[in-house]
Scaffold this motif. Sequence first.
Motif, short mmCIF file in Angstrom:
data_model
loop_
_atom_site.label_atom_id
_atom_site.label_comp_id
_atom_site.label_asym_id
_atom_site.label_seq_id
_atom_site.Cartn_x
_atom_site.Cartn_y
_atom_site.Cartn_z
N ASP A 89 8.14 4.36 -2.16
CA ASP A 89 7.87 5.67 -1.58
C ASP A 89 9.06 6.06 -0.70
O ASP A 89 10.14 5.46 -0.81
N ASP A 90 8.87 7.05 0.17
CA ASP A 90 9.99 7.54 0.99
C ASP A 90 10.56 6.47 1.90
O ASP A 90 11.74 6.50 2.25
N ASP A 91 9.73 5.51 2.35
CA ASP A 91 10.19 4.50 3.28
C ASP A 91 11.00 3.39 2.62
O ASP A 91 11.76 2.69 3.28
N THR A 92 10.82 3.20 1.32
CA THR A 92 11.47 2.08 0.63
C THR A 92 12.99 2.17 0.70
O THR A 92 13.67 1.15 0.82
N ALA A 93 13.53 3.38 0.63
CA ALA A 93 14.98 3.54 0.62
C ALA A 93 15.61 3.12 1.94
O ALA A 93 16.80 2.81 1.99
N ASP A 94 14.84 3.08 3.02
CA ASP A 94 15.37 2.70 4.33
C ASP A 94 15.08 1.24 4.68
O ASP A 94 15.31 0.82 5.82
N THR A 95 14.59 0.47 3.72
CA THR A 95 14.20 -0.92 3.97
C THR A 95 14.98 -1.86 3.06
O THR A 95 15.18 -1.55 1.88
N VAL A 130 0.85 -1.19 0.00
CA VAL A 130 0.00 0.00 0.00
C VAL A 130 0.88 1.24 0.00
O VAL A 130 1.84 1.33 0.77
N SER A 131 0.58 2.21 -0.86
CA SER A 131 1.37 3.44 -0.92
C SER A 131 1.06 4.31 0.29
O SER A 131 0.03 4.16 0.95
N ARG A 132 1.99 5.24 0.58
CA ARG A 132 1.83 6.11 1.75
C ARG A 132 0.51 6.87 1.66
O ARG A 132 -0.23 6.95 2.65
N ASN A 133 0.21 7.47 0.53
CA ASN A 133 -1.09 8.14 0.30
C ASN A 133 -1.71 7.46 -0.92
O ASN A 133 -1.44 7.86 -2.05
N HIS A 134 -2.50 6.44 -0.68
CA HIS A 134 -2.91 5.52 -1.74
C HIS A 134 -4.16 5.99 -2.50
O HIS A 134 -4.16 6.06 -3.72
N ALA A 135 -5.24 6.30 -1.77
CA ALA A 135 -6.51 6.60 -2.42
C ALA A 135 -7.33 7.56 -1.57
O ALA A 135 -7.01 7.83 -0.41
N ARG A 136 -8.42 8.08 -2.19
CA ARG A 136 -9.32 8.99 -1.48
C ARG A 136 -10.75 8.67 -1.85
O ARG A 136 -11.04 8.21 -2.96
N ILE A 137 -11.64 8.94 -0.93
CA ILE A 137 -13.08 8.95 -1.21
C ILE A 137 -13.57 10.34 -0.88
O ILE A 137 -13.45 10.79 0.27
N LYS A 138 -14.08 11.06 -1.86
CA LYS A 138 -14.51 12.43 -1.62
C LYS A 138 -15.98 12.60 -2.02
O LYS A 138 -16.49 11.91 -2.89
N GLN A 139 -16.62 13.55 -1.35
CA GLN A 139 -18.03 13.82 -1.63
C GLN A 139 -18.17 14.42 -3.02
O GLN A 139 -17.40 15.29 -3.43
N ALA A 140 -19.17 13.95 -3.77
CA ALA A 140 -19.46 14.46 -5.11
C ALA A 140 -20.97 14.49 -5.26
O ALA A 140 -21.61 13.44 -5.47
N GLY A 141 -21.57 15.66 -5.13
CA GLY A 141 -23.01 15.77 -5.20
C GLY A 141 -23.67 15.06 -4.04
O GLY A 141 -23.32 15.26 -2.88
N SER A 142 -24.62 14.18 -4.36
CA SER A 142 -25.32 13.43 -3.33
C SER A 142 -24.63 12.11 -3.02
O SER A 142 -25.14 11.32 -2.23
N GLY A 143 -23.48 11.87 -3.63
CA GLY A 143 -22.74 10.63 -3.40
C GLY A 143 -21.27 10.88 -3.19
O GLY A 143 -20.86 11.92 -2.67
N HIS A 144 -20.42 9.93 -3.63
CA HIS A 144 -18.98 10.02 -3.43
C HIS A 144 -18.24 9.50 -4.65
O HIS A 144 -18.76 8.69 -5.42
N GLN A 145 -17.02 9.98 -4.80
CA GLN A 145 -16.12 9.51 -5.86
C GLN A 145 -14.91 8.83 -5.24
O GLN A 145 -14.47 9.20 -4.16
N LEU A 146 -14.39 7.82 -5.96
CA LEU A 146 -13.16 7.14 -5.57
C LEU A 146 -12.02 7.64 -6.45
O LEU A 146 -12.15 7.66 -7.68
#
Length: 445
Positions: free
Chosen positions: A211-217, A41-57
């Motif tokens: 991501d940023d953490d990969t270089a330290d692993t 999973v990426s550090r900031n992978h996905a978002r669910i945001k409000q769109a009208g009367s529902g939501h967008q992925l």
Amino acid sequence: MAFELTIAEGKGRGQRFAFDAADVTIGRGSENDVVLNDPGVSRNHARIKQAGSGHQLLDNGSANGTELNGAVILKPTQLRDGDRIGVGPIIFQYENEQPEAITPLPPLEGSGEDATRITGFPQGGASAPRNEETRVSSMPVQGGPARAVTLKAGGSLVAPQTLSAWFVALPPKVRAGILGVGALLLLGIVVAWAREQKPQGIICPEVVAIDDDTADTSFGHGVVDVDCGAKAAFGFTTPAKTKVFFHYEASHVATPSELELKLNGKHLSWAPVAGSRGEAQIVPLPDELLSSDGRNVVAFAQAQKAKEWAVDKVRIEFFAITPGDLKAAQTAYELGRRKFEERRVAPRNLYDAWKNFTAARRSLEGITPRPPLYDEVAQLIKDTEKELDKECSRIIFSAQRQEKYGQDDKAQQSYREVLSHFPGEDPTGCRKKAQANIVATPSAN
């Protein structure tokens, strides 16, 4: 507008969580609303945001992508009731309707007011213990209040009062003997329990998000942070019209054809022979092998399985494709050489040398055929990155040692010293490490 996510597949299956925010973020970083602590999973992978009367992925440019009903989304997509959202090892089911009554669980000890954690011990590998945790920062929807579960002893043939009286009536030597045997039995139980609780390491995902953490692993097989067996794959998303460089260090490679690099399944190169410590490698990724949709995977495949091997300091570098400029490259190269020769004069000179060499390479990328200066600049970038890594390790080690011996003021000075050596973003991530440890000084009133 509120909505619910139910864990349909993965750890915590069946749990439901209610959200009442216009924007909910999902990722591995602790700053997210939904935290999935998994290397895939990426550090900031996905978002669910409000769109009208529902939501967008939306996908936040993650390495492995965000799935909706089994397909990777390429643009913001409207969600419908019953849709299944795949992020790493977890699949959520989305619902835009909420029940009439919600009975929240009480918060976990030491967590936020509405935090719920789904925890499990890591498995596989011989790495150091790591904290593996999925945290969903929301109000969990449950059918009733939480129940405390306690360990209970089995039934007894003698009532507690009778047993107590019987024990007191025994001769002193007999009582001492029983207590000694009981102590040994208790010690054995504690030791066995401790062994069972010992983490076994992080499970290596099919594709590790860079991501940023990969270089330290470190990844590979043997004494590594993440044991991947005979193969480790790294995913990333390439912006349009960019040149890509893959950075890594390989160690414990005994023969020239032991560890193969592949880009999207095609042979790229062989990792160089290296002992317990490797040399920094910078591999230009051919444009013709990069995926047209921007999602790419570089994999290390071991030719001789079951042998020890490791790769670390994995990171990706992007350059915007621009017309070549030999004059600009020569100017940057000469300034870089001057800074490199004066690297002992001022703390930031080594960093400035690295910045100028990378600028020179950027100006040389668009020239065909490449001039002889290109190879020299590429080697100088390796040399400066190696020295920057040593400089970072020296200062950070000094700061950590000072902290160990209670010299907090000196440790803070050492961390601030890093900022003068690394005035901007650097390949080692040293500046970020130091900033994470600097304690802000309260301002005087």
